[in-house]
Write a protein that holds these residues in place. Structure first.
Motif, PDB file in Angstrom:
ATOM      1  N   TYR A 570      -0.408   3.199   7.229  1.00  0.00           N
ATOM      2  CA  TYR A 570       0.963   3.543   6.857  1.00  0.00           C
ATOM      3  C   TYR A 570       1.072   5.064   6.771  1.00  0.00           C
ATOM      4  N   THR A 571       2.286   5.567   6.793  1.00  0.00           N
ATOM      5  CA  THR A 571       2.544   7.017   6.771  1.00  0.00           C
ATOM      6  C   THR A 571       3.578   7.334   5.704  1.00  0.00           C
ATOM      7  N   ASP A 572       3.538   8.569   5.224  1.00  0.00           N
ATOM      8  CA  ASP A 572       4.588   8.994   4.294  1.00  0.00           C
ATOM      9  C   ASP A 572       5.675   9.730   5.059  1.00  0.00           C
ATOM     10  N   ALA A 573       6.651  10.291   4.305  1.00  0.00           N
ATOM     11  CA  ALA A 573       7.798  10.930   4.952  1.00  0.00           C
ATOM     12  C   ALA A 573       7.413  12.180   5.709  1.00  0.00           C
ATOM     13  N   LEU A 574       6.230  12.760   5.387  1.00  0.00           N
ATOM     14  CA  LEU A 574       5.789  13.966   6.080  1.00  0.00           C
ATOM     15  C   LEU A 574       4.920  13.663   7.274  1.00  0.00           C
ATOM     16  N   GLY A 575       4.655  12.379   7.510  1.00  0.00           N
ATOM     17  CA  GLY A 575       3.838  11.994   8.655  1.00  0.00           C
ATOM     18  C   GLY A 575       2.370  11.886   8.364  1.00  0.00           C
ATOM     19  N   ASN A 576       1.988  12.027   7.104  1.00  0.00           N
ATOM     20  CA  ASN A 576       0.581  11.880   6.754  1.00  0.00           C
ATOM     21  C   ASN A 576       0.159  10.418   6.859  1.00  0.00           C
ATOM     22  N   VAL A 577      -1.016  10.204   7.406  1.00  0.00           N
ATOM     23  CA  VAL A 577      -1.480   8.833   7.667  1.00  0.00           C
ATOM     24  C   VAL A 577      -2.431   8.401   6.560  1.00  0.00           C
ATOM     25  N   TYR A 578      -2.220   7.117   6.117  1.00  0.00           N
ATOM     26  CA  TYR A 578      -3.070   6.542   5.084  1.00  0.00           C
ATOM     27  C   TYR A 578      -3.470   5.118   5.519  1.00  0.00           C
ATOM     28  N   PHE A 579      -4.426   4.550   4.787  1.00  0.00           N
ATOM     29  CA  PHE A 579      -4.865   3.195   5.078  1.00  0.00           C
ATOM     30  C   PHE A 579      -4.903   2.377   3.785  1.00  0.00           C
ATOM     31  N   THR A 580      -4.497   1.132   3.891  1.00  0.00           N
ATOM     32  CA  THR A 580      -4.573   0.253   2.721  1.00  0.00           C
ATOM     33  C   THR A 580      -6.039  -0.039   2.404  1.00  0.00           C
ATOM     34  N   GLN A 581      -6.283  -0.440   1.137  1.00  0.00           N
ATOM     35  CA  GLN A 581      -7.647  -0.680   0.688  1.00  0.00           C
ATOM     36  C   GLN A 581      -7.996  -2.171   0.607  1.00  0.00           C
ATOM     37  N   GLY A 582      -7.149  -2.986   1.236  1.00  0.00           N
ATOM     38  CA  GLY A 582      -7.406  -4.427   1.250  1.00  0.00           C
ATOM     39  C   GLY A 582      -6.120  -5.206   1.104  1.00  0.00           C
ATOM     40  N   ASN A 583      -6.181  -6.520   1.323  1.00  0.00           N
ATOM     41  CA  ASN A 583      -5.003  -7.371   1.164  1.00  0.00           C
ATOM     42  C   ASN A 583      -5.425  -8.753   0.684  1.00  0.00           C
ATOM     43  N   GLN A 584      -4.443  -9.487   0.166  1.00  0.00           N
ATOM     44  CA  GLN A 584      -4.713 -10.810  -0.389  1.00  0.00           C
ATOM     45  C   GLN A 584      -3.485 -11.694  -0.185  1.00  0.00           C
ATOM     46  N   LEU A 585      -3.710 -12.969   0.237  1.00  0.00           N
ATOM     47  CA  LEU A 585      -2.618 -13.921   0.403  1.00  0.00           C
ATOM     48  C   LEU A 585      -2.241 -14.491  -0.952  1.00  0.00           C
ATOM     49  N   ILE A 586      -0.965 -14.402  -1.287  1.00  0.00           N
ATOM     50  CA  ILE A 586      -0.478 -14.912  -2.569  1.00  0.00           C
ATOM     51  C   ILE A 586       0.852 -15.636  -2.318  1.00  0.00           C
ATOM     52  N   ASN A 587       0.887 -16.937  -2.625  1.00  0.00           N
ATOM     53  CA  ASN A 587       2.127 -17.723  -2.506  1.00  0.00           C
ATOM     54  C   ASN A 587       2.796 -17.572  -1.140  1.00  0.00           C
ATOM     55  N   GLY A 588       1.993 -17.571  -0.084  1.00  0.00           N
ATOM     56  CA  GLY A 588       2.546 -17.493   1.255  1.00  0.00           C
ATOM     57  C   GLY A 588       2.849 -16.093   1.723  1.00  0.00           C
ATOM     58  N   GLY A 589       2.777 -15.094   0.817  1.00  0.00           N
ATOM     59  CA  GLY A 589       3.008 -13.715   1.199  1.00  0.00           C
ATOM     60  C   GLY A 589       1.701 -12.936   1.202  1.00  0.00           C
ATOM     61  N   VAL A 590       1.809 -11.628   1.440  1.00  0.00           N
ATOM     62  CA  VAL A 590       0.611 -10.781   1.508  1.00  0.00           C
ATOM     63  C   VAL A 590       0.761  -9.623   0.522  1.00  0.00           C
ATOM     64  N   SER A 591      -0.280  -9.419  -0.296  1.00  0.00           N
ATOM     65  CA  SER A 591      -0.296  -8.313  -1.249  1.00  0.00           C
ATOM     66  C   SER A 591      -1.274  -7.253  -0.738  1.00  0.00           C
ATOM     67  N   TYR A 592      -0.770  -6.018  -0.546  1.00  0.00           N
ATOM     68  CA  TYR A 592      -1.598  -4.915  -0.028  1.00  0.00           C
ATOM     69  C   TYR A 592      -2.000  -3.968  -1.173  1.00  0.00           C
ATOM     70  N   LYS A 593      -3.279  -3.590  -1.157  1.00  0.00           N
ATOM     71  CA  LYS A 593      -3.806  -2.666  -2.166  1.00  0.00           C
ATOM     72  C   LYS A 593      -3.660  -1.234  -1.647  1.00  0.00           C
ATOM     73  N   VAL A 594      -2.922  -0.397  -2.369  1.00  0.00           N
ATOM     74  CA  VAL A 594      -2.575   0.951  -1.891  1.00  0.00           C
ATOM     75  C   VAL A 594      -3.025   1.986  -2.944  1.00  0.00           C
ATOM     76  N   THR A 595      -3.565   3.096  -2.469  1.00  0.00           N
ATOM     77  CA  THR A 595      -4.004   4.178  -3.366  1.00  0.00           C
ATOM     78  C   THR A 595      -2.799   4.822  -4.032  1.00  0.00           C
ATOM     79  N   ASN A 596      -2.915   5.123  -5.319  1.00  0.00           N
ATOM     80  CA  ASN A 596      -1.800   5.660  -6.084  1.00  0.00           C
ATOM     81  C   ASN A 596      -1.745   7.185  -5.963  1.00  0.00           C
ATOM     82  N   PHE A 597      -1.273   7.662  -4.770  1.00  0.00           N
ATOM     83  CA  PHE A 597      -1.068   9.091  -4.560  1.00  0.00           C
ATOM     84  C   PHE A 597       0.370   9.466  -4.897  1.00  0.00           C
ATOM     85  N   ASP A 598       0.613  10.774  -4.942  1.00  0.00           N
ATOM     86  CA  ASP A 598       1.980  11.262  -5.098  1.00  0.00           C
ATOM     87  C   ASP A 598       2.560  11.433  -3.703  1.00  0.00           C
TER      88      ASP A 598
END
Length: 638
Positions: A570-598
């Motif tokens: 994923y990218t922020d508004a400035l175009g910086n690229v980041y990567f999720t730290q994992g995901n998990q299926l919950i109730n038919g949806g997907v929960s993504y683990k994201v680093t808490n940056f500013d």
């Protein structure tokens, strides 16, 4: 008598034929209800039905020794009922009813005043006068007695094929009369017309039946009917010479009748077509092929092929079939299309043939549908195989004729300008024209350049051929034929010679999926707002609180009609690229683990794949025009 009640029916029949009157009585009692139904249905009045039944019982006993199958004596009684009804209560009874109907009499038998004043009721009775004995018998048993085909066959009067054939002939007469008088007659009206007669058949009590049967037994024992017949024979002896000359003439005609038949005869063609129909118009315009072929005689059966006319499904053929060695009209049993000795066509079905009988001849037309290839197009056939037969004097004779499939001249294609477009699930398509040839119907279709799906994804296209007349609406649905040619040409069966007032195109939605125009989801993770997403995205993104390890979770829901997977990048508004730290299926949806940056908001999550399905059977999808019905042509023909 107890011994007779324990006997099987075929045993009673055999004993009766040999002169055992008690066995005959028991046999009649067992079949009395059926005899009553047949006699009353054909006599159409209770007194006439009782009289017919009494005479049939007496005559069968008098002539029991002439019954060919001694194990089937009840059939002999049923045939006597039919014969007596034809002689005594046939046309004369209908004639009396017709006179009452036309005069508006309130004394008609079993007719309500409303029915008697009905123009349609008058027409039905008039058509009964025009029917042959066989046609009238089957017609009355069908609509007055309301018997099924197999029940009529059980009387032993005719085979299943012949019962169906006679009923078709009778109905053709009724419908032809209705067309001429410009009135609507359908099966519902016929059942209502004969309602009173049908109800009269139901309440026959055991006492009534017993009285009628007892009267028949009494006549049988006294030999009254036989004595009356002998008396008539003495009276007619004065004209015996004239009768003998007549019989000789008939016999000579029966053997030599084919000499009177012309090689080519067109006089009856128009009577086999519906008045005012397109086929009738084509006949007047000369749109047919004259044949005039006489096929070699086989077993005393001679076939004349007079002509043919092409149809959308195959062709119709006019013929005359003659029994040159007898006086019974033969039957056209089966017609097949062959190619190089292999059956490759469809036999004609009951109802697709119109026949008329005249002494030892039958003439009319048959409609033959060509077999089709795997792709659905009509195959070329080389031969027509026709099976015919006749049963006369206990002997069965058959014949198998063969002739070449008629050649028809090529016809120019008909082109109808449509110039219409339609939109389904946001996808637009254009139909410029419909082209009709003698073997196919071609619907030209184009996809809008902005579409996300192709023509091949339009699901189950069907061409509805509708014909509106003063008598109602009829039609046929033609499915798209399998075709490996151009995607921009949809092929359907030919309607070149069909009568129609409207053409409609039905499409059952879009098959497969449509890719998203927006392959990403933008989210402000500070507020939880979905900034931008596909139009059909109907979920809310949920963001959890910050975890101890400085991560938070973004939950993306999924629905039955929405399937997607999100890239781990994923990218922020400035175009910086980041990567999720994992995901998990919950109730038919997907929960993504994201680093808490500013982050510079919003964050953009790319969609690896996105599919919006259009053909699930749900109310939501149906509300979004899953199917589409487009009228291509209206009021094409008057």
């Amino acid at each position: 008598m107890s011994n007779y009640t324990e006997m099987q029916e075929h045993e009673l029949s055999a004993a009766g034929c040999r002169g055992d009157f008690q066995a005959f009585e028991e046999l009649v009692r067992r079949n009395g209800a059926q005899m009553y139904i047949l006699a009353l249905a054909l006599g159409r009045k209770q007194e006439a039905g009782f009289r017919i039944m009494e005479q049939a019982i007496s005559l069968t006993w008098q002539y029991r020794r002439k019954v060919k199958d001694e194990k089937n004596l009840p059939d002999a009684i049923y045939k006597q009922i039919g014969t007596i009804a034809a002689k005594e209560d046939g046309a004369s009874e209908e004639s009396g009813r017709l006179e009452q109907l036309e005069q508006g009499s309130e004394e008609g038998v079993w007719q309500s005043s409303k029915q008697m004043m009905s123009e349609r009721s008058t027409l039905v009775e008039r058509m009964l006068l025009r029917m042959s004995v066989e046609q009238r018998t089957v017609f009355l048993l069908t609509y007055a007695a309301r018997l099924e085909k197999d029940q009529i066959v059980s009387f032993g009067l005719a085979s299943e094929h012949l019962v169906e054939h006679r009923l078709n002939e009778a109905m053709d007469l009724v419908y032809k009369g209705a067309k001429e008088q410009k009135v609507d007659i359908n099966e519902h009206f016929l059942l209502r017309h004969f309602q009173d007669e049908h109800e009269r058949l139901l309440p026959a009590s055991d006492t009534e039946l017993a009285e009628v049967m007892q009267a028949g037994f009494a006549e049988a024992k006294a030999g009254k009917i036989l004595k009356l017949i002998r008396k008539k024979r003495i009276i007619w002896g004065a004209v015996g010479c004239a009768i003998l000359i007549f019989i000789i003439g008939v016999l000579s005609w029966g053997t030599l009748g084919y000499q009177e038949m012309k090689v080519f005869d067109q006089s009856y063609w128009s009577s086999t077509l519906k008045i005012g129909s397109l086929d009738s118009q084509r006949l007047e315009e000369g749109d047919y092929v004259s044949i005039g072929e006489v096929l070699p005689e086989q077993n005393g059966l001679r076939l004349f092929i007079d002509g043919a006319m092409q149809t959308s499904d195959g062709f119709m053929m006019w013929y005359r079939l003659e029994n040159t060695q007898g006086r019974t009209a033969p039957n056209m049993d089966k017609v097949d299309l062959w190619n190089n000795g292999v059956v490759g066509g469809e036999s004609y079905e009951d109802g697709s043939t119109r026949m008329n009988t005249e002494r030892n001849r039958v003439y009319g037309k048959i409609e033959i549908a060509k077999n089709r290839s795997l792709e659905g197009f009509p195959l070329d056939h080389s031969q027509v195989h026709i099976a015919a037969s006749v049963e006369e004097n206990g002997q069965y004779r058959s014949a198998a004729f063969e002739l070449a499939v008629p050649d028809f001249p090529e016809k120019p294609a008909k082109e109808i300008n449509i110039d219409k477009s339609f939109t389904i699930q946001g996808q637009t398509f254009y139909i410029p024209k419909v082209t009709i040839t003698t073997d196919r119907t071609i619907v030209s279709i184009e996809a809008d350049s902005s579409n996300l799906v192709g023509i091949e994804q339009l699901r189950e296209p069907t061409l509805d051929v509708v014909n509106r007349t003063d008598f109602g609406i009829s039609g046929e649905n033609k499915s798209k034929l399998d075709y490996s040619g151009s995607l921009e040409e949809w092929m359907f069966g030919s309607i070149y010679y069909d009568e129609f007032t409207e053409l409609r195109l039905y499409i059952n939605g879009i098959q497969g999926s449509v890719p998203s125009t927006i392959p990403f989801i933008k989210i402000n993770t500070d507020t939880g707002e979905v900034v931008e997403a596909p139009d059909s995205f109907n979920g809310n993104v949920e963001i959890s609180g910050t975890a101890e390890d400085s991560f938070f979770h973004i939950y993306f829901p999924q629905t039955d009609s929405l399937e997607y997977s999100i890239s781990n990048q994923y990218t922020d508004a400035l175009g910086n690229v980041y990567f999720t730290q994992g995901n998990q299926l919950i109730n038919g949806g997907v929960s993504y683990k994201v680093t808490n940056f500013d982050y510079a908001q919003p964050l953009t999550f790319d969609l690896d794949s996105y599919q919006r399905h259009f053909y699930e059977d749900t109310e939501d999808v149906m509300e979004e025009q899953n199917h589409f019905n487009l009228t291509l042509v209206e009021n094409l023909m008057p």
